[in-house]
Enzyme design. Sequence first.
Site, PDB file in Angstrom:
ATOM      1  N   ASP A  47       1.066  -1.015  -0.132  1.00  0.00           N
ATOM      2  CA  ASP A  47       0.517  -0.240  -0.029  1.00  0.00           C
ATOM      3  C   ASP A  47       0.999   1.347  -0.069  1.00  0.00           C
ATOM      4  O   ASP A  47       0.199   2.126   0.520  1.00  0.00           O
ATOM      5  CB  ASP A  47      -0.717   0.117   1.492  1.00  0.00           C
ATOM      6  CG  ASP A  47      -0.299   0.479   2.529  1.00  0.00           C
ATOM      7  OD1 ASP A  47       0.876  -0.341   2.421  1.00  0.00           O
ATOM      8  OD2 ASP A  47      -0.999   0.765   3.821  1.00  0.00           O
ATOM      9  N   ARG A 272      -4.711   5.373   6.022  1.00  0.00           N
ATOM     10  CA  ARG A 272      -4.838   5.431   4.060  1.00  0.00           C
ATOM     11  C   ARG A 272      -6.042   6.084   4.043  1.00  0.00           C
ATOM     12  O   ARG A 272      -6.508   6.325   5.247  1.00  0.00           O
ATOM     13  CB  ARG A 272      -5.242   3.622   4.264  1.00  0.00           C
ATOM     14  CG  ARG A 272      -4.083   2.513   4.793  1.00  0.00           C
ATOM     15  CD  ARG A 272      -3.108   2.207   3.116  1.00  0.00           C
ATOM     16  NE  ARG A 272      -4.480   2.023   2.481  1.00  0.00           N
ATOM     17  CZ  ARG A 272      -4.550   0.841   2.223  1.00  0.00           C
ATOM     18  NH1 ARG A 272      -3.434  -0.424   3.177  1.00  0.00           N
ATOM     19  NH2 ARG A 272      -5.522   0.239   0.880  1.00  0.00           N
ATOM     20  N   PRO A 354       8.347  -5.803   4.620  1.00  0.00           N
ATOM     21  CA  PRO A 354       7.260  -4.468   5.068  1.00  0.00           C
ATOM     22  C   PRO A 354       7.291  -3.033   5.122  1.00  0.00           C
ATOM     23  O   PRO A 354       7.620  -1.861   5.222  1.00  0.00           O
ATOM     24  CB  PRO A 354       6.239  -5.344   5.046  1.00  0.00           C
ATOM     25  CG  PRO A 354       6.211  -5.629   6.328  1.00  0.00           C
ATOM     26  CD  PRO A 354       7.797  -6.468   5.902  1.00  0.00           C
TER      27      PRO A 354
HETATM   28  P1  FAD Z   1       3.428 -10.270  -7.120  1.00  0.00           P
HETATM   29  O1  FAD Z   1       2.869  -8.507  -6.471  1.00  0.00           O
HETATM   30  O2  FAD Z   1       4.211 -11.111  -6.403  1.00  0.00           O
HETATM   31  O3  FAD Z   1       2.965 -10.845  -8.557  1.00  0.00           O
HETATM   32  C1  FAD Z   1       3.331 -11.753  -8.835  1.00  0.00           C
HETATM   33  C2  FAD Z   1       2.604 -12.672  -9.956  1.00  0.00           C
HETATM   34  O4  FAD Z   1       2.693 -13.547 -10.797  1.00  0.00           O
HETATM   35  C3  FAD Z   1       1.067 -12.381  -9.590  1.00  0.00           C
HETATM   36  O5  FAD Z   1       0.037 -12.018  -9.895  1.00  0.00           O
HETATM   37  C4  FAD Z   1       0.791 -14.037  -9.583  1.00  0.00           C
HETATM   38  O6  FAD Z   1      -0.398 -14.456  -9.832  1.00  0.00           O
HETATM   39  C5  FAD Z   1       1.864 -14.559 -10.472  1.00  0.00           C
HETATM   40  N1  FAD Z   1       2.712 -15.657 -10.836  1.00  0.00           N
HETATM   41  C6  FAD Z   1       3.085 -16.290  -9.738  1.00  0.00           C
HETATM   42  N2  FAD Z   1       3.309 -17.313 -10.018  1.00  0.00           N
HETATM   43  C7  FAD Z   1       2.513 -17.405 -11.852  1.00  0.00           C
HETATM   44  C8  FAD Z   1       3.150 -18.610 -12.295  1.00  0.00           C
HETATM   45  N3  FAD Z   1       2.913 -19.457 -12.120  1.00  0.00           N
HETATM   46  N4  FAD Z   1       1.720 -18.151 -13.589  1.00  0.00           N
HETATM   47  C9  FAD Z   1       1.370 -16.993 -13.678  1.00  0.00           C
HETATM   48  N5  FAD Z   1       1.362 -16.012 -13.197  1.00  0.00           N
HETATM   49  C10 FAD Z   1       2.493 -16.290 -11.780  1.00  0.00           C
HETATM   50  N6  FAD Z   1       6.052  -3.588  -0.773  1.00  0.00           N
HETATM   51  C11 FAD Z   1       6.011  -2.097  -0.472  1.00  0.00           C
HETATM   52  O7  FAD Z   1       6.311  -1.485  -1.288  1.00  0.00           O
HETATM   53  N7  FAD Z   1       5.142  -1.476  -0.020  1.00  0.00           N
HETATM   54  C12 FAD Z   1       4.030  -1.779   1.382  1.00  0.00           C
HETATM   55  O8  FAD Z   1       3.787  -1.673   1.876  1.00  0.00           O
HETATM   56  C13 FAD Z   1       3.785  -3.113   1.222  1.00  0.00           C
HETATM   57  N8  FAD Z   1       3.460  -3.505   1.662  1.00  0.00           N
HETATM   58  C14 FAD Z   1       2.506  -5.468   1.327  1.00  0.00           C
HETATM   59  C15 FAD Z   1       1.980  -5.796   2.309  1.00  0.00           C
HETATM   60  C16 FAD Z   1       1.257  -7.257   1.792  1.00  0.00           C
HETATM   61  C17 FAD Z   1       0.487  -7.625   3.686  1.00  0.00           C
HETATM   62  C18 FAD Z   1       2.362  -7.998   1.704  1.00  0.00           C
HETATM   63  C19 FAD Z   1       2.456  -9.851   0.994  1.00  0.00           C
HETATM   64  C20 FAD Z   1       3.381  -7.110   0.512  1.00  0.00           C
HETATM   65  C21 FAD Z   1       3.604  -6.078   0.427  1.00  0.00           C
HETATM   66  N9  FAD Z   1       4.868  -5.267   0.443  1.00  0.00           N
HETATM   67  C22 FAD Z   1       5.146  -4.751   0.534  1.00  0.00           C
HETATM   68  C23 FAD Z   1       4.910  -6.022  -0.879  1.00  0.00           C
HETATM   69  C24 FAD Z   1       5.216  -5.978  -2.416  1.00  0.00           C
HETATM   70  O9  FAD Z   1       3.330  -6.264  -2.509  1.00  0.00           O
HETATM   71  C25 FAD Z   1       5.251  -7.456  -3.642  1.00  0.00           C
HETATM   72  O10 FAD Z   1       6.940  -6.555  -2.709  1.00  0.00           O
HETATM   73  C26 FAD Z   1       5.064  -6.453  -4.852  1.00  0.00           C
HETATM   74  O11 FAD Z   1       3.935  -6.915  -4.674  1.00  0.00           O
HETATM   75  C27 FAD Z   1       6.571  -7.301  -5.915  1.00  0.00           C
HETATM   76  O12 FAD Z   1       5.256  -7.568  -6.997  1.00  0.00           O
HETATM   77  P2  FAD Z   1       5.843  -8.604  -7.883  1.00  0.00           P
HETATM   78  O13 FAD Z   1       5.041  -7.618  -8.932  1.00  0.00           O
HETATM   79  O14 FAD Z   1       7.493  -9.098  -8.065  1.00  0.00           O
HETATM   80  O15 FAD Z   1       5.499 -10.075  -7.396  1.00  0.00           O
END
Ligand code: FAD
Length: 644
Positions: A47, A272, A354
């Site tokens: 967020d 928020r 986080p």
């Molecule tokens: P993800 O968000 O994990 O996205 C990966 C995507 O790939 C997903 O949509 C998934 O469905 C898809 N996927 C996975 N495997 C496959 C597959 N085999 N085939 C097809 N699709 C697949 N970060 C911050 O910067 N600030 C914050 O305040 C913060 N708060 C957080 C709070 C929570 C509760 C959580 C869980 C995380 C938080 N984070 C925060 C971390 C942040 O959410 C992640 O670092 C960020 O989402 C990473 O982005 P990404 O696109 O690399 O991976």
Amino acid sequence: MAEAKTDVLIIGAGPAGLMLANWLSKTGVSARIIDRRPTKITVGHADGFQCRTIEVFQSFGIAHRVIAEGNELTEVVFYNPDDNGNLVRTARIPDTEPGTSRFRHVVLSQARVERFLLDNMKINNGLIVERAVEPQSLSIDNAVIDCLDAYPVTVIVRHLPQDNVSEDEAAITGGPESGLYRSNMFADDAEDAIPQNRQQAGQTETIRAKYVVGCDGARSWTRKQIGYELEGENSSAYWGVMDARILTNFPDIRLKVAIHSASSGSILIIPRERDLVRFYIQMGTIEPGQQIDRHALTHTSIIEKAKAIMAPYTLECPEIEWWSVYVIGQRLCKQVSLCDRVFIAGDAFHTHSPKAGQGMNVSMMDSYNLGWKLSAVIKGVADRCLLDTYRSERVEVAQQLIDFDRKFSGLFSGKPAVAEQAGISVKDFRNLWLKSGKWTSGTAIQYAPSLLVAASSAEKELLAANIHIGSHFESQIVVCIADAHPVHLGDRLISDGRWRLILFAGKLTQQAQRSRYEKLCAELVSTRSPIKQYHVGQDVDSFIEVLTVVSSERSAIDMTEYPDITRPACGPHGYRKYNTIFADEVSYHDGGGQAYQGYGVDAEGPGAAVLIRPDQHVADILPFDACVSRLSAFFTPFIRQVCQ
Ligand code: FAD
């Protein structure tokens, strides 16, 4: 089996994947983006959007949506136990030091920002996420790996059956049985909350791609296919996170608050959008191989822990929008590409706690770094050697951020004594927070000298003392010569794949300086200039756009008297652009007049040219008299000549 070709296949449509899809859709590269989730997320998850991330959103034209819906953070307060163990407010500081960025931290559900990125992709070139699609195998044809027009990567994907339930969704939300996380959905998300009507469900398809980018999160399938692993901390912290509308007598609930209680642990409270409050509470740690007992960890246990930390203040949570317990460690994979054909980005190659709000932001900045490079290579503008700078730049950033996160997170870990053990007194917490401002705002990143970043020198520092080569270009307000509008110079650096050359032309009312500037402008359109050599089609600014900032008065020289290259003729009818020449003076309503001082450029001096990459990082600072020759030397190693 169906077969298809695409320039780029993006696996994963989280923040990193969507950011990449935005770049590619904006620059007109053919791409497909798949995600195994049947629907878009609608609430919860990350967020916090750092100032630098909002700057990037601005460059894609979506910052206003984030700011309008989100909550801008202004102040952080700290609570610590006094000598009697009672919680007292010990400090107040600005959330970001004034002057850090033209934007502030914004908090808003990741789900909403994904909405804006999805909308943008669709507007750009109709790109949409193909949901409930999962890759099954990946192979590379090494024989054609260096061939620019080849599609060496083959991925077989499976269109999942309609009733597939994503493992991630269940794991991250605490399971559908919580029933809490689908409330309060926005109307414009309704379509994405329904699984797509997929005629291909159950079928497999072969996709041949020039490049594949795994943005598939911490348990990345792509990373495993190319044989890499995340390395790092053995134990992981698990966190309780909750978004709720609450009842409390705590006076600072609409500020960002860090509370260290005497013996119940620590909590981070974030005010928020829509009067929601987010709570982050570290619930414990687990060792390798250990699993957390998800059934024992419920929203009730998170609330009980929060109540204990905040006591004697009261806390009731009648409306919970989303909650989760998630495990996260600080881990890094130092290899991020295979043959510069398959890449990983985001959580797929680094994970953070986080506490410093890094994960999502850094993930998006990874693919922001990669997107324009891929696009330039695919369009034949740049050589493939450009792609290696993704590794050199982003692995270094991820390592620095993990080091920072480790230090920063010691401060949040449970009791004050834990932080003391980490060598940081809780009394110093406030100071460290202040010092960390550049990191937590995302503005600290400075890429090292490389193919894309020239080395600094005393000569360059003299030309522009406060512009740092390798860092992002900071914004100052200037006034447009043509229409007297105040403009944030940063707003002119839109993400469209073009480089920018900002000419700090000085006092053009002095004849010698005007001649120097006009001579440079003439050289910039000569045949040996990269502007001329590399532009595509009839628009001379298609590769490098020239912007001018003068220190003379706006009214001293009419815009029609400026050289053609500074307001080039574009499009089939040769319209001239109006928003390319600016004066460093005070605007009627919105400030300005401090750009030269802010950038450390001598307003009476010989001028300075600043070369800025498509991702707004400063590539070089050049003197006027050697500008064109140095531009040529800079671009020759990686740009392929496209225009004679
Ligand atoms: P993800 O968000 O994990 O996205 C990966 C995507 O790939 C997903 O949509 C998934 O469905 C898809 N996927 C996975 N495997 C496959 C597959 N085999 N085939 C097809 N699709 C697949 N970060 C911050 O910067 N600030 C914050 O305040 C913060 N708060 C957080 C709070 C929570 C509760 C959580 C869980 C995380 C938080 N984070 C925060 C971390 C942040 O959410 C992640 O670092 C960020 O989402 C990473 O982005 P990404 O696109 O690399 O991976």
